[in-house]
Design a protein around this motif. Structure first.
Motif, PDB file in Angstrom:
ATOM      1  N   MET A 145       0.845  -1.189   0.000  1.00 45.94           N
ATOM      2  CA  MET A 145       0.000   0.000   0.000  1.00 45.94           C
ATOM      3  C   MET A 145       0.887   1.248   0.000  1.00 45.94           C
ATOM      4  O   MET A 145       1.761   1.394   0.839  1.00 45.94           O
ATOM      5  CB  MET A 145      -0.896  -0.017   1.233  1.00 45.94           C
ATOM      6  N   GLU A 146       0.666   2.137  -0.959  1.00 47.69           N
ATOM      7  CA  GLU A 146       1.495   3.329  -1.044  1.00 47.69           C
ATOM      8  C   GLU A 146       1.036   4.383  -0.050  1.00 47.69           C
ATOM      9  O   GLU A 146      -0.132   4.514   0.258  1.00 47.69           O
ATOM     10  CB  GLU A 146       1.510   3.885  -2.458  1.00 47.69           C
ATOM     11  N   ASP A 147       2.005   5.150   0.458  1.00 46.41           N
ATOM     12  CA  ASP A 147       1.692   6.233   1.385  1.00 46.41           C
ATOM     13  C   ASP A 147       1.255   7.452   0.589  1.00 46.41           C
ATOM     14  O   ASP A 147       1.947   7.885  -0.330  1.00 46.41           O
ATOM     15  CB  ASP A 147       2.904   6.586   2.235  1.00 46.41           C
ATOM     16  N   LEU A 148       0.108   7.998   0.933  1.00 46.18           N
ATOM     17  CA  LEU A 148      -0.389   9.197   0.275  1.00 46.18           C
ATOM     18  C   LEU A 148       0.107  10.432   1.011  1.00 46.18           C
ATOM     19  O   LEU A 148       0.164  10.451   2.234  1.00 46.18           O
ATOM     20  CB  LEU A 148      -1.917   9.209   0.277  1.00 46.18           C
ATOM     21  N   VAL A 149       0.465  11.456   0.253  1.00 50.80           N
ATOM     22  CA  VAL A 149       0.809  12.736   0.856  1.00 50.80           C
ATOM     23  C   VAL A 149      -0.493  13.506   0.997  1.00 50.80           C
ATOM     24  O   VAL A 149      -1.148  13.819   0.006  1.00 50.80           O
ATOM     25  CB  VAL A 149       1.816  13.517  -0.022  1.00 50.80           C
ATOM     26  N   LYS A 150      -0.883  13.758   2.228  1.00 47.78           N
ATOM     27  CA  LYS A 150      -2.149  14.441   2.494  1.00 47.78           C
ATOM     28  C   LYS A 150      -1.932  15.943   2.622  1.00 47.78           C
ATOM     29  O   LYS A 150      -0.951  16.394   3.216  1.00 47.78           O
ATOM     30  CB  LYS A 150      -2.776  13.912   3.784  1.00 47.78           C
ATOM     31  N   ALA A 151      -2.851  16.690   2.058  1.00 45.96           N
ATOM     32  CA  ALA A 151      -2.812  18.145   2.172  1.00 45.96           C
ATOM     33  C   ALA A 151      -3.159  18.555   3.601  1.00 45.96           C
ATOM     34  O   ALA A 151      -3.806  17.808   4.333  1.00 45.96           O
ATOM     35  CB  ALA A 151      -3.798  18.773   1.201  1.00 45.96           C
ATOM     36  N   ASN A 152      -2.736  19.744   3.962  1.00 51.49           N
ATOM     37  CA  ASN A 152      -3.064  20.326   5.261  1.00 51.49           C
ATOM     38  C   ASN A 152      -4.032  21.480   5.072  1.00 51.49           C
ATOM     39  O   ASN A 152      -4.149  22.039   3.976  1.00 51.49           O
ATOM     40  CB  ASN A 152      -1.793  20.836   5.946  1.00 51.49           C
ATOM     41  N   VAL A 153      -4.708  21.862   6.144  1.00 51.30           N
ATOM     42  CA  VAL A 153      -5.619  23.003   6.110  1.00 51.30           C
ATOM     43  C   VAL A 153      -4.870  24.226   5.604  1.00 51.30           C
ATOM     44  O   VAL A 153      -3.736  24.487   6.013  1.00 51.30           O
ATOM     45  CB  VAL A 153      -6.216  23.264   7.508  1.00 51.30           C
ATOM     46  N   GLY A 154      -5.481  24.951   4.662  1.00 51.90           N
ATOM     47  CA  GLY A 154      -4.889  26.163   4.122  1.00 51.90           C
ATOM     48  C   GLY A 154      -4.109  25.960   2.838  1.00 51.90           C
ATOM     49  O   GLY A 154      -3.751  26.928   2.172  1.00 51.90           O
ATOM     50  N   GLU A 155      -3.845  24.712   2.460  1.00 54.56           N
ATOM     51  CA  GLU A 155      -3.111  24.456   1.229  1.00 54.56           C
ATOM     52  C   GLU A 155      -4.057  24.425   0.032  1.00 54.56           C
ATOM     53  O   GLU A 155      -5.231  24.087   0.162  1.00 54.56           O
ATOM     54  CB  GLU A 155      -2.352  23.132   1.309  1.00 54.56           C
ATOM     55  N   LYS A 156      -3.522  24.778  -1.133  1.00 54.75           N
ATOM     56  CA  LYS A 156      -4.294  24.722  -2.374  1.00 54.75           C
ATOM     57  C   LYS A 156      -4.060  23.378  -3.036  1.00 54.75           C
ATOM     58  O   LYS A 156      -2.933  22.879  -3.062  1.00 54.75           O
ATOM     59  CB  LYS A 156      -3.862  25.832  -3.333  1.00 54.75           C
ATOM     60  N   VAL A 157      -5.142  22.793  -3.552  1.00 52.62           N
ATOM     61  CA  VAL A 157      -5.049  21.515  -4.249  1.00 52.62           C
ATOM     62  C   VAL A 157      -5.703  21.620  -5.626  1.00 52.62           C
ATOM     63  O   VAL A 157      -6.637  22.405  -5.822  1.00 52.62           O
ATOM     64  CB  VAL A 157      -5.697  20.364  -3.440  1.00 52.62           C
ATOM     65  N   LEU A 158      -5.195  20.843  -6.560  1.00 55.17           N
ATOM     66  CA  LEU A 158      -5.728  20.773  -7.919  1.00 55.17           C
ATOM     67  C   LEU A 158      -6.397  19.421  -8.093  1.00 55.17           C
ATOM     68  O   LEU A 158      -5.815  18.388  -7.739  1.00 55.17           O
ATOM     69  CB  LEU A 158      -4.588  20.917  -8.931  1.00 55.17           C
ATOM     70  N   PHE A 159      -7.620  19.422  -8.645  1.00 54.05           N
ATOM     71  CA  PHE A 159      -8.291  18.162  -8.952  1.00 54.05           C
ATOM     72  C   PHE A 159      -9.085  18.321 -10.234  1.00 54.05           C
ATOM     73  O   PHE A 159      -9.358  19.435 -10.678  1.00 54.05           O
ATOM     74  CB  PHE A 159      -9.167  17.684  -7.793  1.00 54.05           C
ATOM     75  N   ASP A 160      -9.408  17.218 -10.850  1.00 49.77           N
ATOM     76  CA  ASP A 160     -10.104  17.203 -12.144  1.00 49.77           C
ATOM     77  C   ASP A 160      -9.407  18.082 -13.180  1.00 49.77           C
ATOM     78  O   ASP A 160     -10.048  18.645 -14.060  1.00 49.77           O
ATOM     79  CB  ASP A 160     -11.573  17.619 -11.999  1.00 49.77           C
ATOM     80  N   LYS A 161      -8.101  18.223 -13.063  1.00 46.13           N
ATOM     81  CA  LYS A 161      -7.215  18.931 -13.992  1.00 46.13           C
ATOM     82  C   LYS A 161      -7.460  20.429 -14.136  1.00 46.13           C
ATOM     83  O   LYS A 161      -6.616  21.141 -14.642  1.00 46.13           O
ATOM     84  CB  LYS A 161      -7.251  18.289 -15.380  1.00 46.13           C
ATOM     85  N   GLU A 162      -8.613  20.944 -13.705  1.00 46.11           N
ATOM     86  CA  GLU A 162      -8.933  22.354 -13.929  1.00 46.11           C
ATOM     87  C   GLU A 162      -9.579  23.051 -12.738  1.00 46.11           C
ATOM     88  O   GLU A 162     -10.018  24.181 -12.866  1.00 46.11           O
ATOM     89  CB  GLU A 162      -9.875  22.488 -15.128  1.00 46.11           C
ATOM     90  N   ILE A 163      -9.666  22.371 -11.605  1.00 44.37           N
ATOM     91  CA  ILE A 163     -10.339  22.955 -10.445  1.00 44.37           C
ATOM     92  C   ILE A 163      -9.335  23.080  -9.303  1.00 44.37           C
ATOM     93  O   ILE A 163      -8.634  22.123  -8.975  1.00 44.37           O
ATOM     94  CB  ILE A 163     -11.543  22.107 -10.001  1.00 44.37           C
ATOM     95  N   ILE A 164      -9.264  24.271  -8.711  1.00 51.81           N
ATOM     96  CA  ILE A 164      -8.373  24.514  -7.577  1.00 51.81           C
ATOM     97  C   ILE A 164      -9.229  24.813  -6.357  1.00 51.81           C
ATOM     98  O   ILE A 164     -10.181  25.593  -6.423  1.00 51.81           O
ATOM     99  CB  ILE A 164      -7.407  25.682  -7.859  1.00 51.81           C
ATOM    100  N   GLY A 165      -8.878  24.178  -5.250  1.00 50.51           N
ATOM    101  CA  GLY A 165      -9.607  24.394  -4.013  1.00 50.51           C
ATOM    102  C   GLY A 165      -8.668  24.661  -2.853  1.00 50.51           C
ATOM    103  O   GLY A 165      -7.502  24.270  -2.877  1.00 50.51           O
ATOM    104  N   LEU A 166      -9.169  25.329  -1.849  1.00 54.59           N
ATOM    105  CA  LEU A 166      -8.432  25.626  -0.626  1.00 54.59           C
ATOM    106  C   LEU A 166      -8.923  24.673   0.462  1.00 54.59           C
ATOM    107  O   LEU A 166     -10.130  24.630   0.754  1.00 54.59           O
ATOM    108  CB  LEU A 166      -8.668  27.079  -0.213  1.00 54.59           C
ATOM    109  N   VAL A 167      -8.016  23.900   1.037  1.00 57.27           N
ATOM    110  CA  VAL A 167      -8.386  22.880   2.024  1.00 57.27           C
ATOM    111  C   VAL A 167      -8.892  23.542   3.303  1.00 57.27           C
ATOM    112  O   VAL A 167      -8.214  24.377   3.893  1.00 57.27           O
ATOM    113  CB  VAL A 167      -7.193  21.950   2.334  1.00 57.27           C
ATOM    114  N   GLU A 168     -10.105  23.140   3.705  1.00 55.90           N
ATOM    115  CA  GLU A 168     -10.696  23.666   4.940  1.00 55.90           C
ATOM    116  C   GLU A 168     -10.669  22.651   6.075  1.00 55.90           C
ATOM    117  O   GLU A 168     -10.632  23.024   7.240  1.00 55.90           O
ATOM    118  CB  GLU A 168     -12.143  24.085   4.691  1.00 55.90           C
TER     119      GLU A 168
END
Length: 62
Positions: free
Chosen positions: A1-24
């Motif tokens: 099982m590979e270790d996933l790098v998890k985002a932290n609160v306040g970081e920006k993430v990219l998903f679906d190639k065109e959507i950026i979100g701020l982790v709450e």
């Protein structure tokens, strides 16, 4: 099982190639993000969504 790098609160993430979100909130399997850029036709209730840790890439660190 590979270790996933998890985002932290306040970081920006990219998903679906065109959507950026701020982790709450971070949970064991996913993050809740506030949508800040959406270049798709998808709409999100209250501009928020839940994204699995496997489905995003971290864009910027705090």
């Amino acid at each position: 099982m590979e270790d996933l790098v998890k985002a932290n609160v306040g970081e920006k993430v990219l998903f679906d190639k065109e959507i950026i979100g701020l982790v709450e909130k971070v949970s064991e399997n996913a993050v809740i993000v506030q949508i800040i850029k959406n270049h798709t036709k998808r709409e999100f209730d209250n501009n928020k969504t839940v994204i699995s840790h496997r489905m995003y890439k971290i864009m910027a660190k705090n």
